[in-house]
Design a protein around this motif. Structure first.
Motif: not given
Length: 467
Positions: A50, A199, A202-203, A208, A267, A270-271, A275
């Motif tokens: 990300p 979302l 992403l993390w 990230m 964004v 990858m949401s 990824w």
């Protein structure tokens, strides 16, 4: 400079201002949405995760300053037909020679990379696991080059019209992808593989920066390639109506484009597609819809990315012919390239470049893996583009030193001025260093000095014996 400025714009010896504001705006956007975004973002995501979002924002900011410097320079002297004239005038004949021939090679190499991408995208239509034969790939490549060469030979206005529609297709497709992806996120869409669009994707898988600093830095190569061509408005200066009004508009919209087309689209990708599920050698834009179980949308997106590559090649073929024309005008290329056709198109340079691009398709024989071939060629062109961008910044520094009165009266001053030029140059030098981190990018970096040696020897020979 060896330009006869007294000759009328309508003369067949001079390029004509046939590109309108809508052409320029879409050419600028088309340059900002390159093959690197559609084809290369899969590999960049696999390397950087990300954090690719931050990579695109950093590069976009740096390239914006290059474009602002370029814009102020072009508008300071409307006799500049491109940044080659600008470098020639401000830094000397060597800079015009270096910039023109290097930019020409940049676009030749990009077109070769685009041919590789086209063959890769067309395998989407083949049965699973099958590939085109080398002969089939070469035939496809030749057909694409001949088609675009034919379009560019007609009129510059037709080039602008074709590029307008190519760019419009890309814009509509990316906006549609962003809207579709946001809908999937809002409705917590679950793909056939079991992944939920959110979302938090992403993390939640390593943060990230899942591959650490090395992965973050390795993502810069393909990412910076996605921006090459953004300076294309600098090669259309001689063929643009009302440049004082239209060039600033095109340049100032770059930050908005970067946020919309790069940051938001990735964004969303990858949401919806975690990824780690992104396949490096395929376009994540196409794979997103396949993963979501929407094959019809995937087919449409595949056609869009194909049109994007054709757009990139269309721009490349246009640019190479204009570079050769400008070099010939300055007596730095054979006068053969200075002749214009009856419709004011530099046909000789255009045909010469297309022949070289088609011969470059032989790369598919020697490097059958398309993403490897793509990475090798794009790394070389990235290095060369960085050299051209640095020349633009050096030209601006010289302009500020020798022509302060022009800067004082400029209505389109570069933010940050000379200090920011040094910051951006340092960033580009650091980016070249980053290319040593990965084996495939290191190979292109090692061979790139060969071009500089060839240029130096050619320039010395040219000085002894004028073209």
């Amino acid at each position: 400079m060896s330009h006869d400025d007294a000759v009328s714009q309508s003369s067949p010896d001079h390029l004509q201002r046939k590109l309108q504001n809508r052409h320029l705006q879409l050419i600028a956007i088309g340059g900002a949405i390159g093959t690197g975004l559609f084809m290369g973002s899969g590999k960049t995501i696999s390397l950087a995760g990300p954090s690719i979002i931050f990579i695109y924002m950093i590069i976009g900011l740096m390239v914006f300053f290059v474009m602002r410097a370029l814009g102020e320079l072009l508008l300071s002297n409307l006799q500049y037909k491109s940044f080659v004239d600008m470098a020639y005038d401000l830094l000397g004949p060597w800079a015009g020679f270096f910039t023109g021939w290097t930019y020409w090679l940049c676009w030749v190499s990009i077109c070769i990379a685009d041919l590789t991408a086209i063959v890769n995208y067309l395998t989407f239509w083949l049965p699973e696991g099958t590939q085109f034969t080398p002969l089939g790939g070469a035939a496809i490549s030749a057909g694409c080059v001949l088609f675009l060469m034919g379009l560019n030979l007609l009129t510059v206005k037709l080039f602008g019209e074709v590029e307008f529609w190519f760019a419009l297709i890309k814009i509509v497709a990316i906006v549609a992808l962003i809207c579709a992806g946001l809908y999937m996120v809002l409705t917590a869409f679950t793909s056939p593989s079991g992944s939920v669009a959110s979302l938090t994707n992403l993390w939640t898988d390593g943060g990230m920066f899942p591959n650490g600093l090395k992965g973050f830095l390795a993502g810069f190569q393909i990412a910076i390639f996605a921006f090459v061509g953004i300076e294309l408005v600098g090669t259309t200066a001689a063929e643009t109506k009302d440049p004082e009004k239209n060039l600033p508009k095109a340049i100032n919209s770059i930050p908005v484009r970067v946020i919309l087309f790069y940051v938001l689209s990735l964004v969303v990708v990858m949401s919806v597609t975690p990824w780690r599920s992104v396949v490096p050698d395929k376009s994540p834009f196409v794979e997103l819809f396949l993963l979501a179980g929407i094959p019809v949308a995937a087919i449409v997106m595949n056609l869009v990315v194909l049109s994007s590559v054709m757009s990139s090649m269309n721009s490349g073929i246009f640019s190479t012919s204009r570079m050769l024309f400008g070099l010939a005008k300055d007596k730095q290329a054979p006068s053969f390239f200075e002749r214009l056709s009856s419709v004011a198109v530099p046909a000789n340079g255009l045909i010469f470049s297309c022949v070289l691009i088609m011969s470059g398709a032989l790369l598919q024989y020697f490097v059958p893996n398309t993403i490897t071939a793509f990475t090798l060629v794009t790394t070389l062109s990235t290095i060369l583009f960085i050299c051209v961008w640095i020349i633009v910044l050096l030209s601006y520094i010289k302009y500020r030193k020798t022509r302060p009165q022009l800067h004082a009266t400029s209505k389109f001053k570069m933010p940050g001025g000379v200090a920011m030029c040094y910051v951006v140059i340092a960033f580009f030098i650091f980016t070249v260093f980053i290319l040593t981190l990965e084996p495939d990018t290191r190979q292109s970096l090692i061979v790139s000095p060969i071009w500089l040696v060839i240029l130096a020897l050619s320039y010395l020979m040219m000085k002894r014996k004028p073209v």
